[in-house]
Design an enzyme around this catalytic site. Sequence first.
Site, PDB file in Angstrom:
ATOM      1  N   LYS A   1       0.867  -1.187   0.000  1.00  8.83           N
ATOM      2  CA  LYS A   1       0.000   0.000   0.000  1.00  8.83           C
ATOM      3  C   LYS A   1       0.897   1.228   0.000  1.00  8.83           C
ATOM      4  O   LYS A   1       2.072   1.138   0.363  1.00  8.83           O
ATOM      5  CB  LYS A   1      -0.891  -0.014   1.232  1.00  8.83           C
ATOM      6  CG  LYS A   1      -1.913  -1.137   1.215  1.00  8.83           C
ATOM      7  CD  LYS A   1      -2.947  -0.893   2.288  1.00  8.83           C
ATOM      8  CE  LYS A   1      -3.761  -2.155   2.535  1.00  8.83           C
ATOM      9  NZ  LYS A   1      -4.482  -2.077   3.798  1.00  8.83           N
TER      10      LYS A   1
ATOM     11  N   HIS B   1       1.926   6.643   2.877  1.00  6.46           N
ATOM     12  CA  HIS B   1       1.176   7.899   2.807  1.00  6.46           C
ATOM     13  C   HIS B   1       1.616   8.907   3.860  1.00  6.46           C
ATOM     14  O   HIS B   1       2.547   8.645   4.635  1.00  6.46           O
ATOM     15  CB  HIS B   1      -0.331   7.640   2.888  1.00  6.46           C
ATOM     16  CG  HIS B   1      -0.752   6.864   4.096  1.00  6.46           C
ATOM     17  ND1 HIS B   1      -0.566   7.356   5.369  1.00  6.46           N
ATOM     18  CD2 HIS B   1      -1.327   5.646   4.220  1.00  6.46           C
ATOM     19  CE1 HIS B   1      -1.042   6.466   6.233  1.00  6.46           C
ATOM     20  NE2 HIS B   1      -1.493   5.411   5.556  1.00  6.46           N
TER      21      HIS B   1
ATOM     22  N   HIS C   1       2.279   7.829   7.386  1.00 10.36           N
ATOM     23  CA  HIS C   1       3.546   7.131   7.619  1.00 10.36           C
ATOM     24  C   HIS C   1       4.703   8.119   7.620  1.00 10.36           C
ATOM     25  O   HIS C   1       5.649   7.975   8.385  1.00 10.36           O
ATOM     26  CB  HIS C   1       3.772   6.058   6.562  1.00 10.36           C
ATOM     27  CG  HIS C   1       2.710   4.999   6.553  1.00 10.36           C
ATOM     28  ND1 HIS C   1       1.920   4.756   5.460  1.00 10.36           N
ATOM     29  CD2 HIS C   1       2.285   4.156   7.527  1.00 10.36           C
ATOM     30  CE1 HIS C   1       1.069   3.786   5.746  1.00 10.36           C
ATOM     31  NE2 HIS C   1       1.254   3.414   7.004  1.00 10.36           N
TER      32      HIS C   1
HETATM   33  N1  ARG Z   1       0.882  -0.379   9.671  1.00 11.86           N
HETATM   34  C1  ARG Z   1      -0.101   0.403  10.369  1.00 11.86           C
HETATM   35  C2  ARG Z   1      -0.806   1.346   9.417  1.00 11.86           C
HETATM   36  O1  ARG Z   1      -0.254   1.731   8.438  1.00 11.86           O
HETATM   37  C3  ARG Z   1       0.494   1.205  11.455  1.00 11.86           C
HETATM   38  C4  ARG Z   1       1.062   0.399  12.571  1.00 11.86           C
HETATM   39  C5  ARG Z   1       0.930   1.075  13.890  1.00 11.86           C
HETATM   40  N2  ARG Z   1       1.499   0.323  14.939  1.00 11.86           N
HETATM   41  C6  ARG Z   1       0.889  -0.662  15.614  1.00 11.86           C
HETATM   42  N3  ARG Z   1       1.568  -1.288  16.531  1.00 11.86           N
HETATM   43  N4  ARG Z   1      -0.372  -0.973  15.381  1.00 11.86           N
HETATM   44  O2  ARG Z   1      -1.953   1.692   9.652  1.00 11.86           O
END
Ligand code: ARG
Length: 593
Positions: A134, A137, A140
């Site tokens: 994905k 964005h 991130h």
């Molecule tokens: N990969 C997730 C996202 O892009 C964020 C991760 C956040 N960290 C966690 N421990 N849930 O939405």
Amino acid sequence: SGKTGKNVQGDFTVAVPRFRLKAKPNEVAEKLAAAFKPTPYLASVSANGAFVFFNCQVNALASLVLNQVNTQTYLTPDEDHSALSTFANLSLSDSGADKPPAGLKLLKKNGYGTNQSGKGKNIIVEFSSPNIAKPFHAGHLRSTIIGAFLANLYEANGYNVLRMNYLGDWGKQFGILAVGFERYGSEEELEKDAITHLYDVYVKINKDGETDESIHDRAREFFVKMEAGTRLIVLIIGLAGDEEAVALWKKFRDLSIVKYKETYARLNIYFDLYSGESQVSQKAQTDALEALQKSGIVEESQGALIVDLRKYKLEKTVVRKKDGTSVYITRDIGGAVERYEKYKFDKMVYVVASQQDLHLAQFFKVLDLMGYDWAKTLQHVNFGMVLGMSTRKGTAVFLEQILDESKRVMHDVMRKNEDKYAAIEDPEYTSDKLGITAVKVQDMSGKRINNYEFKWERMTSFEGDTGPYLQYAHVRLSSVERKNAPDVVLPPPAERPSTIDTSLLTEPKAREILLLLGQYPDVVRAALKSLEPSTICTFAFRLSHLISSAWETLIVKGQPRDVALARLWLYVSAKDVLGSAMRLLTLEPLERM
Ligand code: ARG
């Protein structure tokens, strides 16, 4: 004790507290002022109503501050890293740990502006955490920028930090991707640029999926297979029941990480550990589910397991799906438990967008209900959205495109000043660094929780509170030494205290600069409380503004040698402190442009 405030000159005023004393505050203030005898640090004290005004000895202040700044030295990237690995027991080869970029010279643990308040405490900072396949964005990007800053900040406050990237590398989306890859994938494209290619595939297959339900059925099947025992085997031995499926997933993951690493290096950001949802063991999740069931907080609902958190003003949440597969929150719960078992952290910070406030509150609460007392050491550091982040042509955005475009825009801005442009040694390098600084500073100069609008013109300007402005201030400070050589040359740090007469720094401007420099260590402590990058940004802007207003009065060129030396030392100290603040913010201060 009383509230302290700083006035323009930076001396300080203390309010006499109203409630603790039996006497009237005004009288107490009077009494204190009358009883005061000058000290090497304080020249005079006067009462003003219920306030006591303390006036510093500039002299003492100058030698105190400049000598402290003078102790500043830098660690090499290797030294810096070895300090980290003692906590996590990681070596550079573990889990793809990055070698900190050569340009990243963090302050030595005992350097100016650092302190030991977190000494002996281990902290995990989880940040960035993009989802493979994905787009990377704006959310991130913010997590990456703010998280890397926080990791540096904890380090400056004496903590042992583990920088962890928790990749979104598991879940049904990989089933979708696998089905998509069968139809649209190309090995060649994958090798070339995994992130872009996987995204293309993902978009196409999702489009097909809108009208073709069988794609989703196959994706679910694929994910069930991935989860059903294959995962453990794959990770440990590299073989699997559904070999092909898992091999494909692993390839997607590995190639994406290679690409991410390039971008992080460009951003002057690194990780000690590339973890991810796939790395949470099946066992940790089953254990978590069992513990949940024992503690009586789960219930069954249409074949799925749910936890009802409405009592705690949170919502119901599914912890296991009907088909038995895990979900995001179960992986987070199991993951936290595993991390605690492995690293025994004193604190763990999750740098995640405020859209996930509920998710984090839920999983923290579940851990708490499961009886883990370390659950209270978990903290969610959240942030608002970026509005309108797109390239100028308005096309879809990947982080790299944004960085390339910032570089281009900066290059254009630089070209406008022809004379200066001609003098820039490496415009490619400089424009890239300036562009990155612009993006980062725009992101960090407001309060985290606020949304902000992505504005090319504003952030790339050399005027106003922008990244390029900070870089410009640093470059100008760096050039003072060069410009005055060989007439006036600052002796090496160790010889400065005995050879430079700081009592010559008598101008109000010099005093203001000294006082601001003297506040830096407090600013670093304050930032740890607020966990706001803006605390450091604001300081860096104030210092830059102050310096730019000083050039005309605090001249070095053509002054008597001793005056020139004292001023030069002041400027070089200002450069060091500005540089430290910028490094803390993950910026690479430029020496020339
Ligand atoms: N990969 C997730 C996202 O892009 C964020 C991760 C956040 N960290 C966690 N421990 N849930 O939405």
